[in-house]
Enzyme design. Structure first.
Site, PDB file in Angstrom:
ATOM      1  N   HIS A 146      34.949  47.263  52.586  1.00 38.94           N
ATOM      2  CA  HIS A 146      34.342  48.502  53.097  1.00 38.94           C
ATOM      3  C   HIS A 146      32.815  48.403  53.082  1.00 38.94           C
ATOM      4  O   HIS A 146      32.136  48.819  54.026  1.00 38.94           O
ATOM      5  CB  HIS A 146      34.719  49.694  52.212  1.00 38.94           C
ATOM      6  CG  HIS A 146      36.181  50.014  52.146  1.00 38.94           C
ATOM      7  ND1 HIS A 146      36.937  49.817  51.016  1.00 38.94           N
ATOM      8  CD2 HIS A 146      37.024  50.537  53.069  1.00 38.94           C
ATOM      9  CE1 HIS A 146      38.185  50.215  51.238  1.00 38.94           C
ATOM     10  NE2 HIS A 146      38.276  50.645  52.478  1.00 38.94           N
ATOM     11  N   GLN A 169      44.899  48.105  64.487  1.00 39.84           N
ATOM     12  CA  GLN A 169      44.204  49.397  64.449  1.00 39.84           C
ATOM     13  C   GLN A 169      42.991  49.367  65.369  1.00 39.84           C
ATOM     14  O   GLN A 169      42.742  50.314  66.124  1.00 39.84           O
ATOM     15  CB  GLN A 169      43.784  49.696  63.006  1.00 39.84           C
ATOM     16  CG  GLN A 169      42.829  50.851  62.845  1.00 39.84           C
ATOM     17  CD  GLN A 169      42.653  51.233  61.396  1.00 39.84           C
ATOM     18  OE1 GLN A 169      43.512  51.875  60.793  1.00 39.84           O
ATOM     19  NE2 GLN A 169      41.551  50.834  60.795  1.00 39.84           N
TER      20      GLN A 169
HETATM   21  P1  AMP Z   1      40.835  51.779  54.779  1.00 43.44           P
HETATM   22  O1  AMP Z   1      40.067  52.484  53.700  1.00 43.44           O
HETATM   23  O2  AMP Z   1      41.863  50.828  54.265  1.00 43.44           O
HETATM   24  O3  AMP Z   1      41.360  52.722  55.832  1.00 43.44           O
HETATM   25  O4  AMP Z   1      39.783  50.851  55.527  1.00 43.44           O
HETATM   26  C1  AMP Z   1      38.612  51.393  56.084  1.00 43.44           C
HETATM   27  C2  AMP Z   1      37.965  50.352  56.950  1.00 43.44           C
HETATM   28  O5  AMP Z   1      37.632  49.204  56.168  1.00 43.44           O
HETATM   29  C3  AMP Z   1      38.890  49.871  58.084  1.00 43.44           C
HETATM   30  O6  AMP Z   1      38.131  49.697  59.270  1.00 43.44           O
HETATM   31  C4  AMP Z   1      39.381  48.554  57.545  1.00 43.44           C
HETATM   32  O7  AMP Z   1      39.749  47.634  58.568  1.00 43.44           O
HETATM   33  C5  AMP Z   1      38.161  48.051  56.795  1.00 43.44           C
HETATM   34  N1  AMP Z   1      38.562  47.052  55.804  1.00 43.44           N
HETATM   35  C6  AMP Z   1      39.527  47.168  54.862  1.00 43.44           C
HETATM   36  N2  AMP Z   1      39.658  46.017  54.170  1.00 43.44           N
HETATM   37  C7  AMP Z   1      38.758  45.148  54.697  1.00 43.44           C
HETATM   38  C8  AMP Z   1      38.410  43.780  54.424  1.00 43.44           C
HETATM   39  N3  AMP Z   1      39.015  43.083  53.466  1.00 43.44           N
HETATM   40  N4  AMP Z   1      37.438  43.216  55.179  1.00 43.44           N
HETATM   41  C9  AMP Z   1      36.819  43.913  56.161  1.00 43.44           C
HETATM   42  N5  AMP Z   1      37.097  45.198  56.472  1.00 43.44           N
HETATM   43  C10 AMP Z   1      38.053  45.807  55.748  1.00 43.44           C
END
Ligand code: AMP
Length: 288
Positions: free
Chosen positions: A34, A150
């Protein structure tokens, strides 16, 4: 850093910001993946907004909504330290007021892969992100390649509904052993954590075969499945070598693939992916 919950307060705070705005939507339980999006947004915009909202409508009835981690104070500290200007932390009733009945459904690209195993998931995602785009009116919005489908669904929505913003896709941040960072990794016990890098090992083996000339989708899937089958704690939901535009499995030969998988390690469902061929997963207009 302004922290607001009610939508009118968000609109007022948004109006007080001048210059370009980069938005980072999250469900909280923030990690370095994030924060990479936040850093990129900070570098590319005058102001940065973030949302923390565990969106009930994107969880299925038997999923982990109630136990999803919610370390709000820690998250707010991290966002503040990273130079975020505005955070929206709405309650479910603020996003879905009583009588709510308008949903955003992106049809074809929502159906395969995660769509097959999590019915309704992308309807929930597209609806909440449309609401975030309306509420923040950002110039750019930042998403992770980690959730490749997504991004493809949201890019389709952005084009179809004409949101005047740029989507920026950031590379997946991984642990040293290859495990993609995820808020759900905290569910893994030590034995499961040791098994979890099997996803990236399988993806990497297929990528190595591709680099050595393999172009058959069926064969790439077999390579991944074989490696996953060697891990007793892994139960495969799906393994895919798909056309990056349609997300449908390629049966024979192709030059570009989105390799992706969902695998349960114990009771924790993990997803991961890599792109083969051109590194740009997304249409030009969506790129930074
Ligand atoms: P989430 O809180 O899981 O909904 O993720 C929020 C954002 O962070 C989304 O755009 C995810 O794709 C991105 N994200 C989650 N994990 C990672 C990661 N390991 N590397 C890069 N972006 C991430």
């Amino acid at each position: 850093m302004q922290i607001v919950s009610a939508l009118p307060d968000l609109r007022a705070a948004r109006a007080s910001l001048s210059g370009s705005l980069g938005l980072v939507p999250t469900m909280g339980a923030l990690h370095a993946g994030h924060m990479a999006l936040v850093t990129r947004a900070r570098n590319e915009n005058d102001c940065v907004g973030a949302s923390i909202f565990v969106n009930p409508s994107q969880f299925g009835p038997n999923e982990d909504l109630s136990k999803y981690p919610r370390p709000l104070e820690r998250d707010l500290t991290l966002l503040k330290e990273a130079g975020v200007d505005l955070v929206w932390t709405p309650s479910p009733a603020e996003v879905y007021p009583p009588g709510f009945q308008t949903w955003v459904e992106v049809s074809d690209v929502s159906r395969p892969l995660e769509g097959t195993h999590r019915p309704g998931h992308f309807r929930g995602v597209a609806t909440v992100v449309a609401k975030l785009f309306n509420a923040f009116t950002p110039d750019r919005a930042y998403f992770g390649q980690k959730d490749a489908q997504q991004v493809i669904v949201l890019a389709q929505m952005r084009r179809d509904l004409g949101f005047p913003l740029q989507m920026v896709v950031c590379p997946t941040v991984r642990e040293a052993d290859g495990l993609a960072l995820s808020s759900r990794n905290v569910y893994l016990d030590p034995q499961e954590r040791a098994a979890a890098p099997i996803l990236y090992r399988a993806l990497s083996a297929a990528r190595a075969a591709y680099d050595a000339g393999e172009r058959c989708g069926e064969r790439l899937r077999a390579i991944m499945s074989e490696i996953l089958a060697s891990e007793p704690l892994a139960r495969v939901d799906y393994v895919s070598a798909a056309d990056p535009e349609t997300l449908l499995d390629v049966e024979s030969r192709a030059d570009r693939f989105l390799l992706s998988m969902a695998v349960c390690i114990g009771r924790t469902r993990l997803i991961d992916n890599v792109m083969l061929g051109e590194s740009d997963l997304f249409p030009r207009e969506e790129q930074a």
